[in-house]
Design a protein around this motif. Structure first.
Motif, PDB file in Angstrom:
ATOM      1  N   GLY A 128      27.571  24.670 -46.656  1.00  0.00           N
ATOM      2  CA  GLY A 128      27.683  26.129 -46.730  1.00  0.00           C
ATOM      3  C   GLY A 128      27.271  26.607 -48.111  1.00  0.00           C
ATOM      4  N   PHE A 129      26.932  27.890 -48.205  1.00  0.00           N
ATOM      5  CA  PHE A 129      26.571  28.486 -49.501  1.00  0.00           C
ATOM      6  C   PHE A 129      27.512  29.666 -49.723  1.00  0.00           C
ATOM      7  N   ALA A 130      28.417  29.543 -50.699  1.00  0.00           N
ATOM      8  CA  ALA A 130      29.493  30.528 -50.859  1.00  0.00           C
ATOM      9  C   ALA A 130      29.252  31.412 -52.072  1.00  0.00           C
ATOM     10  N   MET A 131      28.779  32.621 -51.792  1.00  0.00           N
ATOM     11  CA  MET A 131      28.478  33.581 -52.851  1.00  0.00           C
ATOM     12  C   MET A 131      29.302  34.855 -52.635  1.00  0.00           C
ATOM     13  N   ALA A 138      31.791  39.998 -55.547  1.00  0.00           N
ATOM     14  CA  ALA A 138      30.336  40.138 -55.366  1.00  0.00           C
ATOM     15  C   ALA A 138      29.936  40.314 -53.914  1.00  0.00           C
ATOM     16  N   GLY A 139      29.051  41.277 -53.651  1.00  0.00           N
ATOM     17  CA  GLY A 139      28.420  41.455 -52.332  1.00  0.00           C
ATOM     18  C   GLY A 139      26.944  41.664 -52.582  1.00  0.00           C
ATOM     19  N   SER A 140      26.449  42.867 -52.271  1.00  0.00           N
ATOM     20  CA  SER A 140      25.029  43.160 -52.566  1.00  0.00           C
ATOM     21  C   SER A 140      24.770  43.040 -54.063  1.00  0.00           C
ATOM     22  N   ASP A 141      25.781  43.368 -54.844  1.00  0.00           N
ATOM     23  CA  ASP A 141      25.630  43.326 -56.298  1.00  0.00           C
ATOM     24  C   ASP A 141      26.318  42.079 -56.855  1.00  0.00           C
ATOM     25  N   TRP A 163      33.965  35.117 -48.646  1.00  0.00           N
ATOM     26  CA  TRP A 163      33.936  35.341 -47.193  1.00  0.00           C
ATOM     27  C   TRP A 163      32.507  35.412 -46.695  1.00  0.00           C
ATOM     28  N   TYR A 164      32.407  35.365 -45.349  1.00  0.00           N
ATOM     29  CA  TYR A 164      31.113  35.319 -44.646  1.00  0.00           C
ATOM     30  C   TYR A 164      30.268  34.135 -45.083  1.00  0.00           C
ATOM     31  N   CYS A 165      30.937  33.019 -45.306  1.00  0.00           N
ATOM     32  CA  CYS A 165      30.210  31.802 -45.666  1.00  0.00           C
ATOM     33  C   CYS A 165      29.804  31.104 -44.360  1.00  0.00           C
ATOM     34  N   THR A 166      28.526  31.180 -44.043  1.00  0.00           N
ATOM     35  CA  THR A 166      28.032  30.645 -42.766  1.00  0.00           C
ATOM     36  C   THR A 166      28.158  29.116 -42.741  1.00  0.00           C
ATOM     37  N   GLY A 167      28.662  28.623 -41.607  1.00  0.00           N
ATOM     38  CA  GLY A 167      28.712  27.179 -41.382  1.00  0.00           C
ATOM     39  C   GLY A 167      29.864  26.459 -42.058  1.00  0.00           C
ATOM     40  N   GLY A 215      30.510  28.829 -37.808  1.00  0.00           N
ATOM     41  CA  GLY A 215      30.879  30.243 -37.906  1.00  0.00           C
ATOM     42  C   GLY A 215      30.546  30.895 -39.241  1.00  0.00           C
ATOM     43  N   HIS A 216      31.183  32.026 -39.487  1.00  0.00           N
ATOM     44  CA  HIS A 216      31.070  32.763 -40.757  1.00  0.00           C
ATOM     45  C   HIS A 216      32.501  32.867 -41.283  1.00  0.00           C
ATOM     46  N   CYS A 217      32.783  32.242 -42.408  1.00  0.00           N
ATOM     47  CA  CYS A 217      34.186  31.949 -42.744  1.00  0.00           C
ATOM     48  C   CYS A 217      34.680  32.612 -44.027  1.00  0.00           C
ATOM     49  N   ARG A 364      21.518  42.134 -35.464  1.00  0.00           N
ATOM     50  CA  ARG A 364      22.070  43.198 -36.317  1.00  0.00           C
ATOM     51  C   ARG A 364      22.358  42.689 -37.737  1.00  0.00           C
ATOM     52  N   ALA A 365      22.759  41.424 -37.814  1.00  0.00           N
ATOM     53  CA  ALA A 365      23.088  40.863 -39.136  1.00  0.00           C
ATOM     54  C   ALA A 365      21.870  40.777 -40.052  1.00  0.00           C
ATOM     55  N   ALA A 366      20.675  40.730 -39.431  1.00  0.00           N
ATOM     56  CA  ALA A 366      19.454  40.558 -40.233  1.00  0.00           C
ATOM     57  C   ALA A 366      19.278  41.687 -41.245  1.00  0.00           C
ATOM     58  N   ARG A 367      19.784  42.877 -40.909  1.00  0.00           N
ATOM     59  CA  ARG A 367      19.613  44.020 -41.819  1.00  0.00           C
ATOM     60  C   ARG A 367      20.670  44.049 -42.923  1.00  0.00           C
ATOM     61  N   ILE A 368      21.607  43.078 -42.874  1.00  0.00           N
ATOM     62  CA  ILE A 368      22.702  43.047 -43.871  1.00  0.00           C
ATOM     63  C   ILE A 368      22.662  41.765 -44.716  1.00  0.00           C
ATOM     64  N   ALA A 369      22.629  40.617 -44.018  1.00  0.00           N
ATOM     65  CA  ALA A 369      22.736  39.330 -44.731  1.00  0.00           C
ATOM     66  C   ALA A 369      21.520  39.110 -45.640  1.00  0.00           C
ATOM     67  N   ASP A 370      21.741  38.333 -46.699  1.00  0.00           N
ATOM     68  CA  ASP A 370      20.685  38.053 -47.689  1.00  0.00           C
ATOM     69  C   ASP A 370      20.092  39.327 -48.275  1.00  0.00           C
ATOM     70  N   GLY A 371      20.959  40.278 -48.540  1.00  0.00           N
ATOM     71  CA  GLY A 371      20.548  41.551 -49.126  1.00  0.00           C
ATOM     72  C   GLY A 371      20.311  42.593 -48.050  1.00  0.00           C
ATOM     73  N   PRO A 372      21.157  43.639 -47.993  1.00  0.00           N
ATOM     74  CA  PRO A 372      20.924  44.698 -47.002  1.00  0.00           C
ATOM     75  C   PRO A 372      19.614  45.439 -47.287  1.00  0.00           C
ATOM     76  N   THR A 373      19.088  46.083 -46.260  1.00  0.00           N
ATOM     77  CA  THR A 373      17.833  46.843 -46.384  1.00  0.00           C
ATOM     78  C   THR A 373      17.863  47.747 -47.616  1.00  0.00           C
ATOM     79  N   GLU A 374      19.000  48.420 -47.838  1.00  0.00           N
ATOM     80  CA  GLU A 374      19.079  49.403 -48.945  1.00  0.00           C
ATOM     81  C   GLU A 374      18.899  48.718 -50.310  1.00  0.00           C
ATOM     82  N   THR A 375      19.429  47.515 -50.447  1.00  0.00           N
ATOM     83  CA  THR A 375      19.282  46.799 -51.726  1.00  0.00           C
ATOM     84  C   THR A 375      17.809  46.454 -51.955  1.00  0.00           C
TER      85      THR A 375
HETATM   86  C1  LIG Z   1      25.939  36.943 -40.362  1.00  0.00           C
HETATM   87  C2  LIG Z   1      26.122  36.888 -41.843  1.00  0.00           C
HETATM   88  C3  LIG Z   1      26.030  35.680 -42.511  1.00  0.00           C
HETATM   89  C4  LIG Z   1      26.238  35.610 -43.885  1.00  0.00           C
HETATM   90  N1  LIG Z   1      26.217  34.388 -44.514  1.00  0.00           N
HETATM   91  C5  LIG Z   1      26.517  34.306 -45.825  1.00  0.00           C
HETATM   92  C6  LIG Z   1      26.605  33.029 -46.478  1.00  0.00           C
HETATM   93  O1  LIG Z   1      26.384  31.973 -45.886  1.00  0.00           O
HETATM   94  N2  LIG Z   1      26.975  32.999 -47.786  1.00  0.00           N
HETATM   95  C7  LIG Z   1      27.230  34.136 -48.493  1.00  0.00           C
HETATM   96  O2  LIG Z   1      27.548  34.036 -49.673  1.00  0.00           O
HETATM   97  N3  LIG Z   1      27.146  35.358 -47.899  1.00  0.00           N
HETATM   98  C8  LIG Z   1      26.811  35.465 -46.594  1.00  0.00           C
HETATM   99  N4  LIG Z   1      26.758  36.688 -45.974  1.00  0.00           N
HETATM  100  C9  LIG Z   1      27.046  37.874 -46.755  1.00  0.00           C
HETATM  101  C10 LIG Z   1      25.800  38.679 -47.057  1.00  0.00           C
HETATM  102  O3  LIG Z   1      24.933  38.026 -47.918  1.00  0.00           O
HETATM  103  C11 LIG Z   1      26.312  40.038 -47.578  1.00  0.00           C
HETATM  104  O4  LIG Z   1      26.790  40.699 -46.424  1.00  0.00           O
HETATM  105  C12 LIG Z   1      25.269  40.863 -48.267  1.00  0.00           C
HETATM  106  O5  LIG Z   1      24.875  40.299 -49.487  1.00  0.00           O
HETATM  107  C13 LIG Z   1      25.814  42.275 -48.534  1.00  0.00           C
HETATM  108  O6  LIG Z   1      27.035  42.235 -49.180  1.00  0.00           O
HETATM  109  P1  LIG Z   1      28.328  42.935 -48.550  1.00  0.00           P
HETATM  110  O7  LIG Z   1      28.434  42.566 -47.122  1.00  0.00           O
HETATM  111  O8  LIG Z   1      29.469  42.634 -49.437  1.00  0.00           O
HETATM  112  O9  LIG Z   1      28.003  44.500 -48.580  1.00  0.00           O
HETATM  113  P2  LIG Z   1      28.317  45.511 -49.763  1.00  0.00           P
HETATM  114  O10 LIG Z   1      27.803  44.979 -51.042  1.00  0.00           O
HETATM  115  O11 LIG Z   1      29.743  45.901 -49.693  1.00  0.00           O
HETATM  116  O12 LIG Z   1      27.410  46.749 -49.337  1.00  0.00           O
HETATM  117  C14 LIG Z   1      27.769  47.589 -48.228  1.00  0.00           C
HETATM  118  C15 LIG Z   1      26.590  48.417 -47.827  1.00  0.00           C
HETATM  119  O13 LIG Z   1      26.184  49.200 -48.942  1.00  0.00           O
HETATM  120  C16 LIG Z   1      24.828  49.557 -48.794  1.00  0.00           C
HETATM  121  N5  LIG Z   1      24.084  49.311 -50.053  1.00  0.00           N
HETATM  122  C17 LIG Z   1      23.966  48.156 -50.745  1.00  0.00           C
HETATM  123  N6  LIG Z   1      23.171  48.335 -51.819  1.00  0.00           N
HETATM  124  C18 LIG Z   1      22.797  49.638 -51.814  1.00  0.00           C
HETATM  125  C19 LIG Z   1      21.978  50.453 -52.662  1.00  0.00           C
HETATM  126  N7  LIG Z   1      21.386  49.928 -53.743  1.00  0.00           N
HETATM  127  N8  LIG Z   1      21.803  51.751 -52.343  1.00  0.00           N
HETATM  128  C20 LIG Z   1      22.403  52.288 -51.251  1.00  0.00           C
HETATM  129  N9  LIG Z   1      23.186  51.575 -50.421  1.00  0.00           N
HETATM  130  C21 LIG Z   1      23.379  50.273 -50.693  1.00  0.00           C
HETATM  131  C22 LIG Z   1      24.252  48.715 -47.656  1.00  0.00           C
HETATM  132  O14 LIG Z   1      24.108  49.511 -46.491  1.00  0.00           O
HETATM  133  C23 LIG Z   1      25.323  47.660 -47.450  1.00  0.00           C
HETATM  134  O15 LIG Z   1      25.354  47.179 -46.122  1.00  0.00           O
HETATM  135  C24 LIG Z   1      26.522  36.787 -44.614  1.00  0.00           C
HETATM  136  C25 LIG Z   1      26.578  38.020 -43.949  1.00  0.00           C
HETATM  137  C26 LIG Z   1      26.391  38.083 -42.585  1.00  0.00           C
HETATM  138  C27 LIG Z   1      26.478  39.414 -41.892  1.00  0.00           C
END
Ligand SMILES: Cc1cc2nc3c(=O)[nH]c(=O)nc-3n(C[C@H](O)[C@H](O)[C@H](O)COP(=O)(O)OP(=O)(O)OC[C@H]3O[C@@H](n4cnc5c(N)ncnc54)[C@H](O)[C@@H]3O)c2cc1C
Length: 391
Positions: A128-131, A138-141, A163-167, A215-217, A364-375
């Motif tokens: 797994g890769f836990a970030m 940390a999430g998008s940022d 959280w959301y650590c796949t596998g 899963g996603h853990c 649906r997850a494709a638009r969020i995981a590994d950086g959401p579209t907005e990032t």
């Molecule tokens: C199925 C799945 C598998 C995943 N697997 C892993 C994994 O193996 N390991 C791991 O570490 N992580 C994993 N993730 C987490 C994933 O990488 C994060 O969901 C992603 O980086 C976004 O972080 P967050 O969910 O905390 O959203 P947040 O950072 O809380 O952001 C919430 C929302 O804010 C919006 N947003 C973000 N940036 C901006 C911006 N600049 N301007 C405007 N709006 C913005 C976006 O719409 C975003 O969805 C997984 C996620 C999913 C759904």
């Protein structure tokens, strides 16, 4: 950009296509919709078949048990495998193990490779890769990372909540991103075996879509003692290494998603050609033909963006802009194509017979995981405003 396809790559692509048609798609009938995964004994049998057909870990160098494809070759092969959501795992080239293999190949020392990398390549263990962390972590940022490792003699004491650590459920080890001595500048990656005292896999989080193995853990690290030999790369290299992992890993997602978008439209085409209504075939209606035309444009441009980014990366160039463009375009295309395919297939598209509903939930997850579209839009826009990138 040279888009000619070497004969050897074309042959591997043909093998991947045949594997998907003859093995993976028929096996999808065994998919367990209630638990969101394939039965393990079937998976193991089919993984043997993938090895027999010479499709195991296609992305790795030949010296490491792979097929020696560069990133463009990988795009051609993965986009075939991606037509079935189970084929990449059967060929040991699905996320997160595929990205973790890439990272370990680059950064692990001989001892770490023996313990983690080689068993992962052989398919004996998972990882797994836990970030990502719950807020305020940390999430998008990634700059809000809160997990911390304190140096204590020849060990580090790791504390954090991920959280959301796949596998992670059933994985043998995790690659954990953590600050060191509360210094963000010293952020590093740690190899943490999942039997380490103080580590807890709290839960597999219930999600939209299927779970895949492990899963996603949600995970907790409470005073986990990690020996300094388990630092991946050097202290302070965490963000550099995460870029090394995430660039190609985002692209390999795009490659697989292109395959799934194509398959969805093929399913819809089959239905549209067969269905008779209002005195003709569904496929005769211009409104339907335009849905196919729009999908073709989006899939083609997404694939070309993916190939462009892959080409830059294989030449060791800076592909951040190209990767963000590809990730944005392909993840949105995947969602739009599956949605259109369901619409074209009507009630049958909404059922489990055609598998489109499964693709739809997963996509649906494709638009969020590994950086959401907005990032990604933010990164692209900033690069354009600063003049670092041009149109
Ligand atoms: C199925 C799945 C598998 C995943 N697997 C892993 C994994 O193996 N390991 C791991 O570490 N992580 C994993 N993730 C987490 C994933 O990488 C994060 O969901 C992603 O980086 C976004 O972080 P967050 O969910 O905390 O959203 P947040 O950072 O809380 O952001 C919430 C929302 O804010 C919006 N947003 C973000 N940036 C901006 C911006 N600049 N301007 C405007 N709006 C913005 C976006 O719409 C975003 O969805 C997984 C996620 C999913 C759904």
């Amino acid at each position: 950009m040279d888009l000619s396809i070497p004969k050897e790559v074309e042959e591997i692509r043909a093998k991947a296509k045949a594997f998907v048609e003859e093995v993976a798609i028929p096996a999808e009938d065994h998919y367990d919709y209630d638990h969101g995964r394939m039965p393990e004994p079937i998976v193991q049998k089919l993984r043997e078949e993938a090895k027999k057909r010479g499709l195991w870990t296609a992305h790795l160098p030949k010296s490491e048990g792979g097929l020696g494809l560069d990133l463009v070759g990988t795009a051609l092969v993965f986009s075939e495998l991606g037509r079935s959501p189970i084929a990449p795992y059967l060929c040991n080239c699905d996320a997160p193990d595929e990205g973790n293999m890439h990272l370990l190949h680059l950064a692990a020392n001989a001892e770490q490779k023996k313990k983690y990398y080689h068993p992962l390549v052989e398919g004996k263990i998972r990882s797994g890769f836990a970030m990502t962390e719950p807020p305020p972590g940390a999430g998008s940022d990634p700059t809000t990372l809160s997990t911390n490792a304190e140096k204590d003699g020849d060990h580090y004491i790791l504390n954090g909540h991920k959280w959301y650590c796949t596998g992670a459920n059933g994985a043998s080890f995790l690659i954990v991103m953590s600050k060191v001595n509360d210094s963000f500048r010293r952020t590093s990656m740690f190899l943490v075996p999942t039997d380490a005292p103080g580590y807890t896999m709290v839960q597999e989080i219930g999600v939209l879509g299927s779970h895949g193995p492990g899963g996603h853990c949600e995970l907790k690290f409470e005073n986990v003692k990690v020996h300094e030999s388990q630092v991946l790369g050097k202290i302070g290299e965490g963000f550099r290494l995460s870029q090394e992992r995430l660039g190609p890993a985002r692209l390999t997602h795009c490659m697989r998603w292109i395959g799934l978008a194509r398959r969805s439209m093929e399913i819809a085409r089959e239905y549209a050609i067969k269905r008779e209504l209002f005195g003709g075939k569904l496929s005769d209606h211009q409104g339907i033909q335009w849905m196919f035309a729009e999908s073709a444009l989006e899939i083609e441009s997404g694939f070309l963006l993916t190939l462009k980014a892959a080409d830059i990366l294989r030449k060791n160039g800076d592909a951040r802009q190209a990767v963000s463009l590809a990730k944005w375009q392909v993840s949105e295309t995947l969602n739009k194509c599956i949605d259109r395919a369901i619409q074209i297939c009507g009630s049958h598209g909404f059922s489990r017979y055609l598998k489109l509903e499964l693709f739809y939930r997963d996509a649906r997850a494709a638009r969020i995981a590994d950086g959401p579209t907005e990032t990604h839009k933010m990164v692209i826009g900033r690069n354009l405003m600063s003049g670092k990138e041009n149109f």
